[in-house]
Design a protein around this motif. Sequence first.
Motif, mmCIF file in Angstrom:
data_model
loop_
_atom_site.group_PDB
_atom_site.id
_atom_site.type_symbol
_atom_site.label_atom_id
_atom_site.label_comp_id
_atom_site.label_asym_id
_atom_site.label_seq_id
_atom_site.Cartn_x
_atom_site.Cartn_y
_atom_site.Cartn_z
ATOM 1 N N UNK A 579 -62.506 -23.500 6.264
ATOM 2 C CA UNK A 579 -61.296 -24.263 5.997
ATOM 3 C C UNK A 579 -60.050 -23.596 6.544
ATOM 4 N N UNK A 580 -60.206 -22.492 7.261
ATOM 5 C CA UNK A 580 -59.064 -21.859 7.911
ATOM 6 C C UNK A 580 -58.324 -20.871 7.054
ATOM 7 N N UNK A 581 -58.674 -20.704 5.801
ATOM 8 C CA UNK A 581 -57.994 -19.735 4.940
ATOM 9 C C UNK A 581 -58.579 -18.355 5.160
ATOM 10 N N UNK A 582 -57.758 -17.331 4.977
ATOM 11 C CA UNK A 582 -58.207 -15.957 5.166
ATOM 12 C C UNK A 582 -59.163 -15.558 4.055
ATOM 13 N N UNK A 583 -60.189 -14.803 4.441
ATOM 14 C CA UNK A 583 -61.168 -14.345 3.469
ATOM 15 C C UNK A 583 -60.535 -13.308 2.548
ATOM 16 N N UNK A 584 -60.792 -13.437 1.267
ATOM 17 C CA UNK A 584 -60.186 -12.547 0.278
ATOM 18 C C UNK A 584 -60.690 -11.119 0.460
#
Length: 751
Positions: A579-584
């Motif tokens: 989804x394009x969000x940075x991995x935590x």
Amino acid sequence: MEAGAEAEPLLPPRRWRAGRGLWRERSGARSAAEDGAGANNDLYINQAIVFIEDAIQYRSINHRVDSKSLWLYRWYYSRTCQWILSLIITVILALAFIEEPSSLTVTSDVRFRLPAWNPPCGLTESIELLCFLGFMVDVSVKSYLIGWKEFWKNKWLMAYILTLIVSLADWIVSLSFFCKESVRIRRILRPFFLLQNSSMMKKTLKSINSTLPEMASVLLLLAVHLSLFTMFAMLLFARTKDNQQDKEWVVYFRNLPDSLTSLLVLLTTANNPDVMIPAYSKNRAYSIFFILFTVLGNLFLMNLLTAIIYNQFRGYLLKSVQSSLFRRRLGIRAAFEVLSSLKETPASAQQSCVSVGALLQVLQKAEMDSRCKQAIMRSLKMCSCDQLSAVQFQKLFEELDKDAIKQHPPSPEYQSHFVQKMQFAFGHPCFGYLGNVVALANIISMCVVLVMDADKQPSERDDFFLGILEIATFAVYGFPHPGWRPEFIGLLSLWDMVRLVNMLIVFRFLRIIPNMKFMALVVTTLLDLVKNLRAFAGILVYLVFQVVFYAFAITGIMLFKGAVVPLGNTSAANTTHDNGTLQCGTYEQLEYWPNNFDDFAAAVVTLWDVMVVNNWQVFLDAYSRYSSPWAKIYFVAWWLISSVIWVNLFVALLLENFIHKWDRRCQRESLSDIEYQRTVELMFSRMGEEVLGLRGTTAEGGKNKGKKKREDEGSDACSWLIMKLRVRCFGRTYRRGVDGKTAPAPTPAVM
């Protein structure tokens, strides 16, 4: 030993010296060689001065002792010359901050950092050349002073010359490429100039080297432990058909490198309990695997490594201290030998002796601490004799082993009866208890106010309530009233000023410590520890920050400069979800952008963050993605050297010194108001002196037999050194033997 053996430290038995022509003839007749030596009193005085200064600095006396060499030797070890040498070392190390890539930017964040100013080609290289010339002079003087024969035996000087040759060659290559080359070998070699200039650093490195076999055995056991659990984890968390149950495999145990990395990081507890959660949420029995791995690895093997380093380091430090004490005693004895050969020394003396006047002349010219010099001179004035034996001479210089005298000053006496009453009242213990109560109430009041006003805006804070916490506010602004707000004075408002002062008020609470016996003992021991560790702990700090940090930072710049770039300038497919969000928990999501190797200052900070091992797995993952998977080797090597070896080395020193201080204070607490603070080199002085045979106890009515035996054994061990010293100082002919014949001395070594 025979009954007539002399009880003189570091002196061969009388029969041994008589057989070699080293004993003064009892009849008092002087040979032509002795008359000629009497004309060289100035040379003997200068030799004694140098030997005393060698003893003060724990230096070897194995150097040239002719007139010109003595002048050069004192000039080289003068404060000015040593200060210049230290300045040269500092300058060449500091070049890393300004040479390309320069650290002269406000921030190291790759997203916001502006282009740094880089010096033109030839500027830093010219400074380097001047430093190299200074080092060439340094190595030349050292080589000349110890002599060419000793030079070829000195590995440090040989390495010094080799480092200079390689550095100069790399310097020439750099100019040939107009300073555009990316690899500069001489930068990594710079910390060597700091190492070779410090004897304590050399001892520390030798200590580490002597500990390596034992550490290697534990590290090998640790590697076996890590490998076995890695294979077990890959079998235990193997991939299954259910993707929802494979989170442990996907994130931590996908392949062998990832599995090794995950468990290695768990060994430092940096990723605990994150690494366990996916499996633990599936079945609580999986926690047994991770708990067992942590207990065996972190709590057992890592602490075993600390114990081994402590034990080995303590043993080597004891040997180093013994060597230092031996050098000091030998230097003092060498001064005694040359002073006993002065023309003014009585020829009828049954044993060697030194005149008080000659010693005073030496003390006036020698560079030594004024306190020690004054103490020795006071002892000489109190002495009723005109001649000093070897034992008396050695005892005078025991003041060198005492760093400082702490003595509580006596209470002043006042004539006024009123002042005496005030002195009694304010000096009473109850007044101290009252002060402690006030300090405690002040701290509690400050905590209450800070809690009440924590969420308030500056405009909503009650300046009146804060003002009552500090009397200085009343003195400056008068008694405030509700709603009254003084104008800003300079840059500080009333709130800012009170907040600043209240930070200092916190230290008032420390006055309660002396009233708590065990707390006072702990705090006093810690303060003494800090004072006495200023020499050796400073060496460890230098060793890490200026040697290990320096070398690894330069290496990191060569390997990873420019590797980390902002997300907008490179593909980040490996660091994002679908989804394009940075991995935590990644480098990008945590915004670790300022931690990089794009310049020297940023590299040092990055290495510090890795050494602390908090979230160091983030750096392992990031630089494996941005550069190469082999980058993990660099960070693991840094972890081993900094966190495992150096930190444990520092803990070993801390434990040893603390135990020594604690035991000493517990045993002789309140015995005397005067306390001698010892330096760290003398932490084991008593044990070291007993080993060397230089210390003994005196019983009532005479000397202990054990003392005499140890002194004679110490004399036998050092007799050949005294012989060599006399050959070097006096030439081929010596005092006459007992039979009245002049015996030739052995041929001095060619320097």
